[in-house]
Design an enzyme around this catalytic site. Sequence first.
Site, PDB file in Angstrom:
ATOM      1  N   CYS A 127       0.839  -1.209   0.000  1.00 34.76           N
ATOM      2  CA  CYS A 127       0.000   0.000   0.000  1.00 34.76           C
ATOM      3  C   CYS A 127       0.869   1.252   0.000  1.00 34.76           C
ATOM      4  O   CYS A 127       1.792   1.375   0.810  1.00 34.76           O
ATOM      5  CB  CYS A 127      -0.900  -0.003   1.230  1.00 34.76           C
ATOM      6  SG  CYS A 127      -1.939   1.478   1.369  1.00 34.76           S
ATOM      7  N   CYS A 187      -0.046   6.140   7.354  1.00 31.38           N
ATOM      8  CA  CYS A 187      -1.368   5.651   7.728  1.00 31.38           C
ATOM      9  C   CYS A 187      -1.245   4.627   8.832  1.00 31.38           C
ATOM     10  O   CYS A 187      -0.450   3.687   8.746  1.00 31.38           O
ATOM     11  CB  CYS A 187      -2.058   5.032   6.513  1.00 31.38           C
ATOM     12  SG  CYS A 187      -3.637   4.253   6.893  1.00 31.38           S
ATOM     13  N   CYS A 189      -2.661  -0.073   9.185  1.00 35.90           N
ATOM     14  CA  CYS A 189      -1.940  -1.346   9.170  1.00 35.90           C
ATOM     15  C   CYS A 189      -0.600  -1.179   9.872  1.00 35.90           C
ATOM     16  O   CYS A 189      -0.002  -0.106   9.840  1.00 35.90           O
ATOM     17  CB  CYS A 189      -1.696  -1.827   7.744  1.00 35.90           C
ATOM     18  SG  CYS A 189      -3.191  -2.212   6.820  1.00 35.90           S
ATOM     19  N   CYS A 223      -7.826   1.939   0.068  1.00 34.93           N
ATOM     20  CA  CYS A 223      -7.561   1.108   1.244  1.00 34.93           C
ATOM     21  C   CYS A 223      -7.618  -0.352   0.833  1.00 34.93           C
ATOM     22  O   CYS A 223      -8.649  -0.818   0.325  1.00 34.93           O
ATOM     23  CB  CYS A 223      -8.569   1.395   2.356  1.00 34.93           C
ATOM     24  SG  CYS A 223      -8.315   0.386   3.832  1.00 34.93           S
ATOM     25  N   GLN A 273     -19.359  -8.602  13.017  1.00 38.75           N
ATOM     26  CA  GLN A 273     -18.027  -9.066  12.652  1.00 38.75           C
ATOM     27  C   GLN A 273     -17.548  -8.305  11.415  1.00 38.75           C
ATOM     28  O   GLN A 273     -18.320  -8.066  10.484  1.00 38.75           O
ATOM     29  CB  GLN A 273     -18.031 -10.567  12.388  1.00 38.75           C
ATOM     30  CG  GLN A 273     -18.234 -11.406  13.634  1.00 38.75           C
ATOM     31  CD  GLN A 273     -17.088 -11.263  14.630  1.00 38.75           C
ATOM     32  OE1 GLN A 273     -15.942 -10.994  14.262  1.00 38.75           O
ATOM     33  NE2 GLN A 273     -17.401 -11.424  15.909  1.00 38.75           N
ATOM     34  N   TYR A 289     -22.860 -11.636  25.703  1.00 37.09           N
ATOM     35  CA  TYR A 289     -22.348 -10.607  24.790  1.00 37.09           C
ATOM     36  C   TYR A 289     -22.859 -10.955  23.385  1.00 37.09           C
ATOM     37  O   TYR A 289     -22.091 -11.051  22.431  1.00 37.09           O
ATOM     38  CB  TYR A 289     -20.829 -10.525  24.812  1.00 37.09           C
ATOM     39  CG  TYR A 289     -20.213 -10.447  26.184  1.00 37.09           C
ATOM     40  CD1 TYR A 289     -19.990  -9.218  26.811  1.00 37.09           C
ATOM     41  CD2 TYR A 289     -19.838 -11.600  26.865  1.00 37.09           C
ATOM     42  CE1 TYR A 289     -19.420  -9.150  28.076  1.00 37.09           C
ATOM     43  CE2 TYR A 289     -19.266 -11.544  28.123  1.00 37.09           C
ATOM     44  CZ  TYR A 289     -19.059 -10.312  28.731  1.00 37.09           C
ATOM     45  OH  TYR A 289     -18.490 -10.265  29.982  1.00 37.09           O
ATOM     46  N   ASP A 291     -18.578 -13.963  23.975  1.00 33.81           N
ATOM     47  CA  ASP A 291     -17.784 -13.217  22.988  1.00 33.81           C
ATOM     48  C   ASP A 291     -17.673 -11.768  23.449  1.00 33.81           C
ATOM     49  O   ASP A 291     -18.362 -10.886  22.939  1.00 33.81           O
ATOM     50  CB  ASP A 291     -18.462 -13.298  21.612  1.00 33.81           C
ATOM     51  CG  ASP A 291     -17.692 -12.555  20.530  1.00 33.81           C
ATOM     52  OD1 ASP A 291     -16.518 -12.219  20.755  1.00 33.81           O
ATOM     53  OD2 ASP A 291     -18.285 -12.318  19.457  1.00 33.81           O
ATOM     54  N   CYS A 328     -11.285 -11.411  20.736  1.00 33.23           N
ATOM     55  CA  CYS A 328     -10.471 -10.625  19.804  1.00 33.23           C
ATOM     56  C   CYS A 328      -9.215 -10.106  20.491  1.00 33.23           C
ATOM     57  O   CYS A 328      -8.564  -9.201  19.980  1.00 33.23           O
ATOM     58  CB  CYS A 328     -11.282  -9.469  19.226  1.00 33.23           C
ATOM     59  SG  CYS A 328     -11.946  -8.333  20.469  1.00 33.23           S
TER      60      CYS A 328
END
Length: 430
Positions: free
Chosen positions: A77, A83, A86, A161, A266, A294, A362, A388
């Site tokens: 990218c 940016c 990432c 992006c 998600q 959750y 979750d 996560c």
Amino acid sequence: MRRKARRGGGRQLEVVVEGLGAKGDGLASAEGRPLFLAQTVPGDRVLARVTGERGGGFKGEVIELLEPGPNRAEPPCPFFGPCGGCALQHMEDSAYAAWKQDQLSVALARKDLTPETLHPLRRVAPGRRRRITWSVLRTARELLLGYYERESHQLADIDACLLVVPELQALIAPLHELLEPLLEIKEQARATATLCETGIDLLVDSRQPLGLEDREALAAFAAANDLARLSWSDGQEAPTPLALRRDPILTFGGVAVVPPPGGFVQPTAEGEALLTELVMAAVPAGAETAADLYAGCGTFSFPLAERLQVYAAEGSEESLAALDAAARRSDRGGRITAELRDLARFPVMADELSGGDVVVFDPPRNGAREQAAEIAASGVPVVIAVSCNPTTFARDARSLVDGGYRLKEATPIDQFPWSGHLELVAVFER
């Protein structure tokens, strides 16, 4: 890699990057303490400047790359660097995947935990994000839309992006044109776009008051870009739909759900399918009841309710209302009991869970400390954790194991390419 030295910067030193931290920053040593250096890989020899302190060590910036490490790659990218969307595009793919896989093992090892089976990393390709939030800033010269630099208040403006699906990619330029005349100079905003099955659902969060012409411009934008819904929020009140051309629909377990504006779902359809597949595979044959904690808008509640009676608890009133409304419209209404509940302050107690067959939980990134303690004290035979954040998951897993569960299996999932974020599904049994 050369950067201008910042005026008043700290001391300079030559170091070799030895590893990667949890956020994807390179790790070197300075005065016996870790030195975090963004956009470096193990083996890089760099001239760096110490710029401050972070996490028991130092943070720094690279002045010059003196010798590249063996796993350095060319970022795909053009915005990588400034940016902050990432962190790891500069790392060779197989080395990146191995590091992602290790994130879960390292977090568990710190809590003296080892799953009986650790499955290989499952990956979602770049360019599949269906939900994204862009930051927006109106300056005296232009409107900036993109991602903030790492640990910075500087917003990097982007016109492309590599993370998002083509439909969201195509929205970037029109959003620039839409928001520039709407926002006052120095005004900040956020734009959350979700690609649903019926089109894009767009929410703009801004304190900017809207006049009649502004509202007409937003409605015209929704029509010109074929949005399903466009909503506006001032950060104080619930979002107001300014254009509802059709319901934005996502389907969970065969049930059509209309998520609230900006509501959590998600980030990729492929990741959602992987998570659901792993959760459902862990539900034992003969199970009759499940608690989905959750629950959000029902990502797992509706697949579970194909077979089981489901108790769904969720702390967001808007998400729970979407779940409940979808259940009532479908044939799952009699199988789902939904409750609004702040599970950090009022976790579902052990005696409420006892007697059930399965618990699925979750939580957000900060984990489920209070709820995990109650699950650990319950007699539920199977617990399925979705997370996560490997670090908070490992903390909660320690509570479950200390309560008598065994960590049967765990699967890491890379749903956030080129970042330090890792999803996972783990199964506990008594």
